[in-house]
Design a protein around this motif. Structure first.
Motif, short mmCIF file in Angstrom:
data_model
loop_
_atom_site.label_atom_id
_atom_site.label_comp_id
_atom_site.label_asym_id
_atom_site.label_seq_id
_atom_site.Cartn_x
_atom_site.Cartn_y
_atom_site.Cartn_z
N VAL A 113 0.84 -1.20 0.00
CA VAL A 113 0.00 0.00 0.00
C VAL A 113 0.87 1.25 0.00
CG1 VAL A 113 -1.58 1.36 1.42
CG2 VAL A 113 -2.01 -1.08 1.06
N ALA A 114 1.91 1.25 0.83
CA ALA A 114 2.79 2.41 0.91
C ALA A 114 3.50 2.67 -0.41
CB ALA A 114 3.81 2.21 2.03
N LYS A 115 3.92 1.61 -1.09
CA LYS A 115 4.61 1.78 -2.37
C LYS A 115 3.68 2.37 -3.42
CE LYS A 115 7.64 -0.54 -5.66
NZ LYS A 115 7.06 0.19 -6.80
N ILE A 116 2.42 1.92 -3.45
CA ILE A 116 1.45 2.50 -4.39
C ILE A 116 1.28 3.99 -4.12
CG2 ILE A 116 -1.01 2.54 -5.00
CD1 ILE A 116 -1.01 -0.51 -4.68
N LEU A 117 1.20 4.37 -2.86
CA LEU A 117 1.07 5.78 -2.49
C LEU A 117 2.28 6.58 -2.97
CD1 LEU A 117 -0.32 5.26 1.10
CD2 LEU A 117 -1.55 6.44 -0.73
N CYS A 118 3.47 6.02 -2.80
CA CYS A 118 4.68 6.71 -3.24
C CYS A 118 4.71 6.85 -4.76
CB CYS A 118 5.92 5.98 -2.74
SG CYS A 118 6.16 6.10 -0.95
N ASP A 119 4.30 5.80 -5.45
CA ASP A 119 4.28 5.84 -6.91
C ASP A 119 3.31 6.91 -7.43
OD1 ASP A 119 6.12 3.80 -7.01
OD2 ASP A 119 4.64 2.22 -7.41
N ARG A 120 2.27 7.18 -6.66
CA ARG A 120 1.30 8.21 -7.03
C ARG A 120 1.68 9.58 -6.47
NH1 ARG A 120 -4.07 6.75 -7.96
NH2 ARG A 120 -4.46 9.00 -7.82
N HIS A 121 2.89 9.70 -5.89
CA HIS A 121 3.37 10.94 -5.29
C HIS A 121 2.52 11.37 -4.09
CE1 HIS A 121 6.29 11.34 -8.50
NE2 HIS A 121 5.33 11.21 -9.39
N PHE A 122 2.11 10.39 -3.31
CA PHE A 122 1.46 10.63 -2.03
C PHE A 122 2.36 10.07 -0.92
CE2 PHE A 122 -2.13 11.48 -4.66
CZ PHE A 122 -3.09 12.12 -3.89
#
Length: 405
Positions: free
Chosen positions: A161-170
């Protein structure tokens, strides 16, 4: 013979028997067969010493569902986590067994427990489950200041979940991992998405709370129709943003409805139909570009978009009945409009877009025969003309919409 309430579905928390009501405990005590996961059944140590039958969930779970249905007439008790009807086994069972034969006694849901720990209001959060589901389902829920409550699939889910957020610049989003809620091993860990590479090892039984905080360069993708063209992988066969927004508005998706996207190109119409509501369903029918559709569906949070590779109308036989059909390509193909119209139920709607004179002629004939509306969509975009700017027109699109009587 009556089977009223032969099946009892009991929500149980990490506090085990001590957290159950008297009525729930009584139903467990009287059950002839106990059903649950290893974790749930181990919460009842004194009951496991008796000679009653027990059924442990296995894969595929459909086998267990059929076993339970075969027990109709006996007293069966299914143990489930928290609220069995909130992303739980109760929902699955009630698709096959009438509620008149079932009693459901929920416990406090994981979502309610998270809100109680964090002081969040349950009516102001987004809830989703990643248990046995693709993590890409998270994508449509990511927007500035969103508060997400997520049922985790296991100890690896917080990092995913954290990686998806980082990939979306969140990457500045706050993440709270809550383990074994309401149990003796309860643990709460607060961190940030950008720390995911240094996350500790979490328990398999965990849930996740996220406060979505965007960076300046974050990609904000609305659930409304008309995502930017650059959000899609494509080879040019893409319904352009403005036309797509108008087309989705004309199709008018409602929760739980099924769309056929015929001649789907890169899948944009079906994807945005599904993004409009979590319960919307769509089938993308395309003979050449299914790889684009698959990648776009995952990237944009609709991994359950069904993709069928083949040529319409032949490939349309046997598909689930649609509530709406969009024809984005091939309106002049022999028998395509006829097959689509015949496949629609009463009050089903059809929308077809064309850019050729031959396509216009076909839609005009159908409009004359079946009614509906014809609309021409003309869009101009401002572009440079030397040192000045002027309008560059896009190719006009003729659109026919009709509702089947």
């Amino acid at each position: 013979m009556t089977f009223k309430h032969w099946l009892n579905i009991i929500g149980i928390g990490e506090d085990g028997l001590s957290g159950l009501s008297t009525s729930a405990r009584s139903l467990i005590d009287r059950a002839e067969i106990l059903v649950g996961g290893d974790r749930h059944l181990k919460m009842l140590p004194e009951l496991l010493e008796d000679r009653r039958s027990r059924l442990v969930w296995s894969t595929p779970i459909e086998t267990n569902i059929q076993q339970i249905m075969n027990l109709r007439g006996k007293s069966v008790c299914v143990l489930a986590s928290g609220d069995p009807l909130w992303f739980g086994i109760g929902t699955t069972l009630l698709k096959r067994i009438p509620i008149e034969e079932v009693a459901v006694i929920p416990s406090t849901s994981t979502f309610s427990l998270i809100c109680a720990r964090l002081g969040w209001s349950l009516n102001e959060v987004e809830t989703l489950s990643l248990c046995g589901r693709p993590t890409s389902l998270l994508q449509p829920y990511i927007y500035p200041n969103a508060k997400l409550l997520i049922l985790s699939a296991g100890k690896e889910t917080p990092q995913l979940v954290a990686k998806i957020l980082c990939d979306r610049h969140f990457s500045n989003s706050k993440i709270t991992i809550l383990e074994h809620l309401n149990g003796t091993k309860e643990r709460i860990i607060a961190t940030f998405a950008n720390q995911y590479q240094d996350f500790p090892e979490f328990a398999d039984l965990n849930a996740i709370a996220v406060e979505c905080i965007p960076q300046t360069e974050a990609r904000i993708l609305s659930r409304m129709g008309g995502l930017p063209d650059e959000a899609y992988l494509h080879d040019g066969q893409l319904t352009k943003r403005e036309v797509r927004a108008i087309t989705l508005s004309t199709l008018a998706p409602n929760a739980g409805e099924m769309l056929w996207d015929v001649g789907a190109g890169c899948g944009s119409i079906g994807i945005e139909w599904m993004r409009s509501h979590p319960r919307c369903q769509a089938i993308a029918i395309e003979k050449l570009r299914t790889h684009f559709i698959a990648e776009n569906a995952i990237a944009l949070g609709t991994p359950h978009l069904k993709i069928i590779e083949g040529k319409a109308p032949e490939i349309l036989q046997g598909l689930p009945i649609p509530d709406a059909i969009f024809i984005g390509g091939g309106a002049t193909v022999p028998d395509l409009l006829e097959t689509c119209w015949a496949s629609l139920p009463s009050q089903g709607r059809i929308v077809a877009n064309v850019v050729t004179l031959e396509g216009e002629q076909k839609l005009f004939q159908w409009q004359q025969q079946y009614g509906g509306t014809l609309t021409q969509i003309s869009i101009g975009r401002a572009e440079a003309i030397g040192t000045f700017r002027g309008w560059k027109p896009m190719r006009p699109v003729t659109q026919w919409k009709a509702i089947k009587p």
